[in-house]
Design a protein around this motif. Sequence first.
Motif, PDB file in Angstrom:
ATOM      1  N   UNK A   3       0.748  -1.117  -0.060  1.00 16.36           N
ATOM      2  CA  UNK A   3       0.057  -0.281  -0.139  1.00 16.36           C
ATOM      3  C   UNK A   3       0.946   1.234   0.060  1.00 16.36           C
ATOM      4  N   UNK A   4       0.647   2.018  -0.959  1.00 19.04           N
ATOM      5  CA  UNK A   4       1.497   3.370  -1.076  1.00 19.04           C
ATOM      6  C   UNK A   4       0.589   4.437  -0.594  1.00 19.04           C
ATOM      7  N   UNK A   5       1.162   5.233   0.340  1.00 20.56           N
ATOM      8  CA  UNK A   5       0.282   6.377   0.945  1.00 20.56           C
ATOM      9  C   UNK A   5       0.912   7.668   0.249  1.00 20.56           C
ATOM     10  N   UNK A   6       0.210   8.580  -0.375  1.00 14.53           N
ATOM     11  CA  UNK A   6       0.574   9.717  -0.606  1.00 14.53           C
ATOM     12  C   UNK A   6      -0.284  10.891  -0.170  1.00 14.53           C
ATOM     13  N   UNK A   7       0.056  11.610   0.810  1.00 13.84           N
ATOM     14  CA  UNK A   7      -0.748  12.686   1.285  1.00 13.84           C
ATOM     15  C   UNK A   7      -0.417  14.157   0.392  1.00 13.84           C
ATOM     16  N   UNK A   8      -1.602  14.611  -0.211  1.00 16.96           N
ATOM     17  CA  UNK A   8      -1.436  15.784  -0.974  1.00 16.96           C
ATOM     18  C   UNK A   8      -2.123  17.085  -0.441  1.00 16.96           C
ATOM     19  N   UNK A  29       2.582  -5.420  -8.034  1.00 13.30           N
ATOM     20  CA  UNK A  29       1.515  -5.459  -6.758  1.00 13.30           C
ATOM     21  C   UNK A  29       1.215  -4.598  -5.800  1.00 13.30           C
ATOM     22  N   UNK A  30       0.687  -3.531  -6.140  1.00 11.25           N
ATOM     23  CA  UNK A  30       0.690  -2.443  -5.213  1.00 11.25           C
ATOM     24  C   UNK A  30      -0.841  -1.865  -5.334  1.00 11.25           C
ATOM     25  N   UNK A  31      -1.220  -1.177  -4.259  1.00 14.68           N
ATOM     26  CA  UNK A  31      -2.411  -0.191  -4.382  1.00 14.68           C
ATOM     27  C   UNK A  31      -1.802   1.272  -4.130  1.00 14.68           C
ATOM     28  N   UNK A  52      -9.279   7.068 -12.501  1.00 17.81           N
ATOM     29  CA  UNK A  52     -10.129   6.769 -13.721  1.00 17.81           C
ATOM     30  C   UNK A  52      -9.484   5.683 -14.613  1.00 17.81           C
ATOM     31  N   UNK A  53      -8.149   5.834 -14.734  1.00 17.17           N
ATOM     32  CA  UNK A  53      -7.374   5.194 -15.449  1.00 17.17           C
ATOM     33  C   UNK A  53      -6.599   3.641 -14.970  1.00 17.17           C
ATOM     34  N   UNK A  54      -6.776   3.717 -13.722  1.00 19.30           N
ATOM     35  CA  UNK A  54      -6.075   2.624 -12.921  1.00 19.30           C
ATOM     36  C   UNK A  54      -6.762   2.244 -11.656  1.00 19.30           C
ATOM     37  N   UNK A  55      -7.412   0.953 -11.554  1.00 18.00           N
ATOM     38  CA  UNK A  55      -8.274   0.540 -10.404  1.00 18.00           C
ATOM     39  C   UNK A  55      -7.434   0.184  -9.239  1.00 18.00           C
ATOM     40  N   UNK A  56      -6.138   0.516  -9.331  1.00 18.50           N
ATOM     41  CA  UNK A  56      -5.507   0.271  -8.142  1.00 18.50           C
ATOM     42  C   UNK A  56      -5.397   1.445  -7.077  1.00 18.50           C
ATOM     43  N   UNK A  57      -6.095   2.384  -7.660  1.00 16.57           N
ATOM     44  CA  UNK A  57      -5.792   4.002  -7.177  1.00 16.57           C
ATOM     45  C   UNK A  57      -6.998   4.042  -6.406  1.00 16.57           C
ATOM     46  N   UNK A  81      -2.750  -3.563   2.163  1.00 19.53           N
ATOM     47  CA  UNK A  81      -1.507  -4.290   1.786  1.00 19.53           C
ATOM     48  C   UNK A  81      -0.851  -5.053   2.915  1.00 19.53           C
ATOM     49  N   UNK A  82      -0.003  -6.101   2.680  1.00 20.73           N
ATOM     50  CA  UNK A  82       0.843  -6.605   3.643  1.00 20.73           C
ATOM     51  C   UNK A  82       2.016  -5.798   4.010  1.00 20.73           C
TER      52      UNK A  82
END
Length: 323
Positions: A3-8, A29-31, A52-57, A81-82
């Motif tokens: 799991x990639x977490x990006x605060x904006x 293998x990421x979200x 809208x372009x990637x359902x992992x987001x 994610x693990x």
Amino acid sequence: MISIIVPIYNGEKYIEDCLKSIFVQTYEEWELILIDNASTDDSLELCKMYAAQDDRIQVLHQHHNKGVSVARNLGIEKARGEFITFIDVDDWVACDYLEKLVSVQKEKKAGMIICEYQKSYDKDRIDKKSNKHEYHELREYNTREYLDRYFLEGNTHCWGVLYERNLLDGIRFKKGMSIGEDMLFLMEVAGQAEKIVVSNYKGYYYYINENGAMKKKFTPSYMDQIYCWEKALQKIQEKYPELVTKVESILVVSVLLVVGKLSELTKEERLQYQKEEVFCYETFKKYSKKKEIKKYLPAGYPIKVWIYRHFPQMYLSLYGRLR
């Protein structure tokens, strides 16, 4: 999965570089959890466009700016994610960033995998994110070794780290802090890890923001730098008393950094921060008593310590003129 977490917050200028560096990852293998912190620019719209372009987001939106700590905490709550990693929106990563961290984790079975980073400025914002970087060294630490040899050597950022998700159970970023929230979070997580591995792989690009928190004019939030290290000192005293002097030296440096910001104000402006000025001096006196702290101070600081201890007002005046 990672799991990639990006605060904006108002990141429209940088978000494309950041997200594109994630999209080209060799490890797939990421979200991606994007938390918009009530941006006033087009950040939220850009996040929705990429989602809208990637359902992992996954895009989360806060209607009020509650700070980066609250945003990261929300990301942790939503993570599936693990493993978890944090990336700041004005930074980016090499295309093999996740792959390298995961491979080290599989090899070493460590709770935290940390990589080195490269500083970047506006003039450097070119297509470095696709570069691959080899690593040649892995250093393994237990919690005490990590604190002594790495953390207390100035490496207190939460990004550039792959965390086992279960280490973060019950641990969150402190709310209401604008400086030092990374450090306290790292201390707590490290305390749960049996093994921590540091790699000299430089796959994280850290953007030097000329308008970042530590570049702006003094506000009371600068005091967080002192408050957070006092909290850290309390924890160190409980478990690793032999590291106390080292932390006290960091506190002394932190006070002098804050005093440096106060010195940039005019005399009239400083009048409204007399309470903070007095607190700085009293805190400095408290933690600069030991002669032993001298060996931990950076070059040039022993003379600063002596001047400020004996002539605090002169130090403020001289520092302001030399800036």
